[in-house]
Design an enzyme around this catalytic site. Sequence first.
Site, PDB file in Angstrom:
ATOM      1  N   ARG A   1     -20.234  26.808  25.453  1.00  0.00           N
ATOM      2  CA  ARG A   1     -20.167  25.504  24.820  1.00  0.00           C
ATOM      3  C   ARG A   1     -20.952  24.509  25.661  1.00  0.00           C
ATOM      4  NH1 ARG A   1     -15.026  21.451  24.248  1.00  0.00           N
ATOM      5  NH2 ARG A   1     -15.832  20.787  26.277  1.00  0.00           N
TER       6      ARG A   1
ATOM      7  N   TYR B   1     -16.630  12.512  26.673  1.00  0.00           N
ATOM      8  CA  TYR B   1     -15.700  13.633  26.548  1.00  0.00           C
ATOM      9  C   TYR B   1     -16.344  14.906  27.076  1.00  0.00           C
ATOM     10  CZ  TYR B   1     -13.961  17.917  24.902  1.00  0.00           C
ATOM     11  OH  TYR B   1     -13.551  19.209  24.899  1.00  0.00           O
TER      12      TYR B   1
ATOM     13  N   ASP C   1     -18.957  20.616  20.693  1.00  0.00           N
ATOM     14  CA  ASP C   1     -17.734  19.964  20.203  1.00  0.00           C
ATOM     15  C   ASP C   1     -17.994  18.472  20.037  1.00  0.00           C
ATOM     16  OD1 ASP C   1     -14.256  20.259  21.357  1.00  0.00           O
ATOM     17  OD2 ASP C   1     -15.161  19.115  19.712  1.00  0.00           O
TER      18      ASP C   1
ATOM     19  N   HIS D   1     -15.780  16.460  18.914  1.00  0.00           N
ATOM     20  CA  HIS D   1     -14.462  15.906  19.260  1.00  0.00           C
ATOM     21  C   HIS D   1     -14.021  14.752  18.356  1.00  0.00           C
ATOM     22  CE1 HIS D   1     -11.217  15.579  22.347  1.00  0.00           C
ATOM     23  NE2 HIS D   1     -11.547  16.836  22.493  1.00  0.00           N
TER      24      HIS D   1
ATOM     25  N   GLU E   1     -18.152  21.935  16.322  1.00  0.00           N
ATOM     26  CA  GLU E   1     -16.692  21.820  16.262  1.00  0.00           C
ATOM     27  C   GLU E   1     -16.215  20.390  16.077  1.00  0.00           C
ATOM     28  OE1 GLU E   1     -14.934  23.333  19.820  1.00  0.00           O
ATOM     29  OE2 GLU E   1     -13.014  22.379  19.449  1.00  0.00           O
TER      30      GLU E   1
ATOM     31  N   GLU F   1      -8.077  22.749  16.206  1.00  0.00           N
ATOM     32  CA  GLU F   1      -7.274  22.824  17.433  1.00  0.00           C
ATOM     33  C   GLU F   1      -6.102  21.841  17.420  1.00  0.00           C
ATOM     34  OE1 GLU F   1     -10.420  21.836  20.287  1.00  0.00           O
ATOM     35  OE2 GLU F   1      -9.193  20.130  20.869  1.00  0.00           O
TER      36      GLU F   1
ATOM     37  N   ARG G   1      -9.746  26.946  14.196  1.00  0.00           N
ATOM     38  CA  ARG G   1      -9.546  26.826  15.651  1.00  0.00           C
ATOM     39  C   ARG G   1      -8.071  26.760  16.043  1.00  0.00           C
ATOM     40  NH1 ARG G   1     -11.515  26.834  20.091  1.00  0.00           N
ATOM     41  NH2 ARG G   1     -11.717  24.707  20.815  1.00  0.00           N
TER      42      ARG G   1
ATOM     43  N   GLU H   1     -11.899  30.892  22.962  1.00  0.00           N
ATOM     44  CA  GLU H   1     -12.233  29.915  24.006  1.00  0.00           C
ATOM     45  C   GLU H   1     -11.514  30.312  25.285  1.00  0.00           C
ATOM     46  OE1 GLU H   1     -11.075  25.926  23.146  1.00  0.00           O
ATOM     47  OE2 GLU H   1     -12.280  25.075  24.750  1.00  0.00           O
TER      48      GLU H   1
ATOM     49  N   TRP I   1     -10.551   9.798  20.230  1.00  0.00           N
ATOM     50  CA  TRP I   1     -10.977  10.407  21.502  1.00  0.00           C
ATOM     51  C   TRP I   1     -11.298  11.865  21.286  1.00  0.00           C
ATOM     52  CZ3 TRP I   1      -8.966  14.423  24.552  1.00  0.00           C
ATOM     53  CH2 TRP I   1      -9.682  14.609  25.746  1.00  0.00           C
TER      54      TRP I   1
END
Length: 405
Positions: free
Chosen positions: A150, A162, A213, A215, A239, A265, A286, A342, A405
């Site tokens: 990643r 991030y 990602d 995020h 992602e 996630e 995820r 992951e 975030w």
Amino acid sequence: MKNDIIESAEVIVCSPGRNFVTVKVTTKSGHIGHGDATLNGRELAVASYLENYLCPLIIGKSIFQTEDIWNYFYKGAYWRKGPVTMTAIGAIDVALWDLKGKILETPVYNLLGGKSRNKMLAYTHANGKDIDDTLKRVEYLRNASYQAIRIQCGIPGIEKVYGIGEKGAYEPAIKGNKPLEESWSTHKYLNFIPSVFEEVRKEFGADLHLLHDSHHRLTPTEAARLAKDLEPYHLFWLEDVVPAEHQESFAQIKHKTVTPLAVGEVFNTIHDAQELITKQLIDYIRMTVSHGGGLSPMLKIAHLAELYHIKTGCHGPSDISPIALAACLHFNTAINNFGIQEYMGYSEVTEEAFPHEYYFEDGHLYLTEIPGLGVDFNEDFARKYPYEKAYLPVNRLEDGTMFNW
Ligand code: CS2
Ligand code: MG
């Protein structure tokens, strides 16, 4: 069979390397099973839910009743779903599967359908403050045999981004009495990120699996733009492009790009992903075993996703414990539609607190034939590291607007 009756259930909150919440279930025969109830930044809420509402209710039940116990906790709460509730239920579920394997003297994957594979492709994080730093990190990880990496990179003009740690592994939760505040510019991010992948591909070629990602920080239109801009670099997945409460938004992205999309996630039940799966709006789910309610529901989610050509990509950050990671590995070993795992790895202190049989080699994760999950909890050692409250950061736009975030 006396072995299967639960005698006690405890919750241990400690911080060996970082904050973890561990559930310990003991049977009348003295067998012990563990589950991970860690929810980064909200650990004590899950611990309280377990101690006050779930642990007392499983005493005297059989460890084999995972389906009934899961529904007893899910339907019986009246107030359904949510990360705290489902992480608490998930920790109990995983501890019971660990016990089933130990008492039946077989690895948990044998109870989930048996081996569908002998090894699991793993990916880890390359985080760099700038492109050169990121390239150096990718080189280091390639030399450590990773075949999937990643890529996260600092963004010119944004102070703290991030995924980019000060030194070494990135730990997002900061110990203290209130969250750190970060600031964000989608404009600067979208203009810069494609150049990072252009350089990584130029340096390392086409074979290395690359992931990224976002995020939760884009709108569907911004996400479609980034996904299209990244098409020349053939990502393994992009992602968390947009916050996924509004699942149908993904239609505006998926139908405009061939960059694979991954999300989930932060999901905690199948209802969070049902539309994304059944309308084929994503390529990878995820959800992870601990936050997704345990192995029992995760099997159902994987089987539904399989019908729609969707593969799994369980979340495996350093802020779920090796118990949860091992549970993901048993899940990954048994299902047909495994995608990738992951694997951020852990500090030495965390490794000592949770001795485990799983291992990483040649870009893949492996399990052994040991009964149960194959992870122990060195409780006396772990308790030497007391819990300290930690918060995940919050994020504002440059004008001060509260953002994701
Ligand atoms: C990230 C996580 O690994 C990932 O994909 O999204 O590191 C996430 O930021 C943390 O788990 C939050 O605690
Ligand atoms: Mg993520």
